[in-house]
Write a protein that holds these residues in place. Sequence first.
Motif, short mmCIF file in Angstrom:
data_model
loop_
_atom_site.label_atom_id
_atom_site.label_comp_id
_atom_site.label_asym_id
_atom_site.label_seq_id
_atom_site.Cartn_x
_atom_site.Cartn_y
_atom_site.Cartn_z
N GLN A 185 0.82 -1.19 0.00
CA GLN A 185 0.00 0.00 0.00
C GLN A 185 0.87 1.25 0.00
OE1 GLN A 185 -2.78 0.11 3.17
NE2 GLN A 185 -3.98 1.79 2.32
N LEU A 186 1.95 1.23 0.76
CA LEU A 186 2.87 2.37 0.78
C LEU A 186 3.54 2.56 -0.57
CD1 LEU A 186 4.58 1.85 4.25
CD2 LEU A 186 2.97 3.65 3.62
N PHE A 187 3.75 1.47 -1.27
CA PHE A 187 4.36 1.56 -2.60
C PHE A 187 3.40 2.22 -3.58
CE2 PHE A 187 5.21 -0.21 -6.81
CZ PHE A 187 6.56 0.02 -6.93
N ILE A 188 2.11 2.00 -3.41
CA ILE A 188 1.12 2.52 -4.36
C ILE A 188 0.78 3.98 -4.05
CG2 ILE A 188 -1.25 2.21 -5.21
CD1 ILE A 188 -0.90 -0.80 -4.54
N ASN A 189 0.72 4.33 -2.77
CA ASN A 189 0.29 5.67 -2.37
C ASN A 189 1.18 6.75 -2.97
OD1 ASN A 189 -1.77 4.63 -0.88
ND2 ASN A 189 -0.68 4.71 1.07
N PRO A 190 0.64 7.91 -3.35
CA PRO A 190 1.44 9.00 -3.92
C PRO A 190 2.40 9.58 -2.88
CG PRO A 190 -0.80 9.73 -3.51
CD PRO A 190 -0.80 8.24 -3.28
N SER A 191 3.43 10.26 -3.36
CA SER A 191 4.48 10.79 -2.47
C SER A 191 4.57 12.30 -2.61
CB SER A 191 5.83 10.13 -2.78
OG SER A 191 5.75 8.75 -2.63
N GLU A 192 3.42 12.98 -2.45
CA GLU A 192 3.44 14.44 -2.56
C GLU A 192 4.34 15.07 -1.51
OE1 GLU A 192 0.70 12.65 -2.38
OE2 GLU A 192 -0.62 13.11 -4.07
N SER A 193 4.38 14.47 -0.33
CA SER A 193 5.20 15.04 0.74
C SER A 193 6.67 15.06 0.38
CB SER A 193 4.99 14.25 2.04
OG SER A 193 5.31 12.88 1.84
N PHE A 194 7.12 14.06 -0.40
CA PHE A 194 8.52 14.02 -0.84
C PHE A 194 8.85 15.25 -1.68
CE2 PHE A 194 11.67 13.08 -4.06
CZ PHE A 194 12.69 12.49 -3.35
N PHE A 195 8.01 15.53 -2.68
CA PHE A 195 8.27 16.65 -3.58
C PHE A 195 8.09 17.98 -2.87
CE2 PHE A 195 6.98 13.13 -6.36
CZ PHE A 195 8.06 13.09 -7.21
N MET A 196 7.14 18.06 -1.95
CA MET A 196 6.94 19.31 -1.22
C MET A 196 8.14 19.63 -0.34
SD MET A 196 2.92 18.96 -0.14
CE MET A 196 2.98 20.43 0.87
N ALA A 197 8.68 18.61 0.34
CA ALA A 197 9.85 18.83 1.20
C ALA A 197 11.07 19.22 0.37
CB ALA A 197 10.14 17.57 2.01
N ALA A 198 11.24 18.56 -0.77
CA ALA A 198 12.39 18.87 -1.64
C ALA A 198 12.29 20.29 -2.17
CB ALA A 198 12.46 17.87 -2.79
N CYS A 199 11.11 20.68 -2.64
CA CYS A 199 10.93 22.03 -3.19
C CYS A 199 11.08 23.10 -2.11
CB CYS A 199 9.56 22.13 -3.85
SG CYS A 199 9.39 21.14 -5.35
N ASP A 200 10.57 22.84 -0.93
CA ASP A 200 10.69 23.81 0.16
C ASP A 200 12.15 24.07 0.50
OD1 ASP A 200 8.00 24.09 0.33
OD2 ASP A 200 7.73 22.70 2.01
N TYR A 201 12.96 23.01 0.55
CA TYR A 201 14.37 23.17 0.89
C TYR A 201 15.12 23.91 -0.22
CZ TYR A 201 19.13 22.09 2.31
OH TYR A 201 20.45 22.19 2.68
N ILE A 202 14.85 23.55 -1.48
CA ILE A 202 15.55 24.18 -2.60
C ILE A 202 15.20 25.66 -2.70
CG2 ILE A 202 15.68 24.24 -5.13
CD1 ILE A 202 15.46 21.18 -5.08
N ILE A 203 13.91 25.99 -2.52
CA ILE A 203 13.49 27.39 -2.58
C ILE A 203 14.13 28.19 -1.44
CG2 ILE A 203 11.50 28.94 -2.31
CD1 ILE A 203 9.84 26.81 -3.77
N LYS A 204 14.29 27.55 -0.30
CA LYS A 204 14.88 28.22 0.85
C LYS A 204 16.37 28.47 0.67
CE LYS A 204 15.59 27.64 5.84
NZ LYS A 204 15.36 26.74 7.00
N LYS A 205 17.08 27.51 0.09
CA LYS A 205 18.54 27.59 0.01
C LYS A 205 19.06 28.25 -1.27
CE LYS A 205 19.55 25.70 3.94
NZ LYS A 205 20.28 26.44 4.98
N LEU A 206 18.39 28.02 -2.39
CA LEU A 206 18.86 28.60 -3.65
C LEU A 206 18.22 29.97 -3.88
CD1 LEU A 206 18.84 25.55 -6.09
CD2 LEU A 206 20.81 26.63 -5.03
#
Length: 325
Positions: free
Chosen positions: A126-147
């Motif tokens: 089930q974890l494999f099937i579920n979407p991973s929006e939190s992954f992309f949100m965390a990555a984008c938040d960090y990149i926007i903050k640092k770059l």
Amino acid sequence: MTGKHKGVAKFVADQNENIYISGCPCHLVHIAAQKAAQKIPIKFEDLLVDIYYYLDKSSKRNLVLKICQLMCEIKTHKILKHVSTRWLSLGKCLERLLEQWDALKMFFEQEYEIEKKKKGKTKKKQLFINPSESFFMAACDYIIKKLPVNDPRALLHHAEVVDVKVRSNQKFCSVEYFIDKLSMALVSDTASDKNSMKDQLEVQFAHYQIENLSPDITDTERIDITWNMIAKIKGTDGKPKYSELSKLMLGILVIPHSNADSERIFSQVRKNRTETRPNLSVSTLSSLMVVKTYMTSTDKKCYEHTYTPKQLKSAKSATYQALQN
């Protein structure tokens, strides 16, 4: 290294106020991926191992997966086994996982429907099937903050001027930004001072923005090749039409955007100057690095290169002298 108060960056900035200091984008992206991975409720290493062993001993499951691969028009490759003691295997295993993602998703959806009534055996499916929006949100938040992606004063913002596909939307102020930064390296015989160079660049930039560039120029894969081709465009007088502008743009393109190349050299130095070769001279080490860097750039092995008789004679002579000593 990049500390604002006592780091090397602060020391260099005191020596040159115009220097632009930014964290290595490669490292920032790597850290962003690490922080984003923490948001996923399952570890990648565990996921890879579980998927491999789930398929490893079952010919029936492998057959179903193969059918899913054919239905998704994906190559019928096997899922690779990740070994934790060989950390380099992680990249290859993840690449294979992404390659087979659609087929694996279809396979586990079928498995989930079959085994959903069995408690405790479908959690990771089930974890494999579920979407991973939190992954992309965390990555984008960090990149926007640092770059400095939203800083209009940053070098990255002005560097967009080299993109020929959006040239009509660019402003000359971005060109002026780099004139001030790179003027010492850009003054040529036809531009005796900064003001005359700026005037030439402004005229050339205006013509460049309305120039109808051919698809052969705009559709090249590398932007440096694009600007080399633009530099060869000639005006009605037979002289290069964008001589100063192309020089400026190529100057922008050689600005290091990462320290990965430097760290790669450091790694190569450590691999050559080891504990068993502590007396290796700087000149010999430098020669080794030049040869190995050249071989890497040409993508050829040492035994694939051809050497002149003079080079072979010099190598034999150096070997003989070393043995005699």
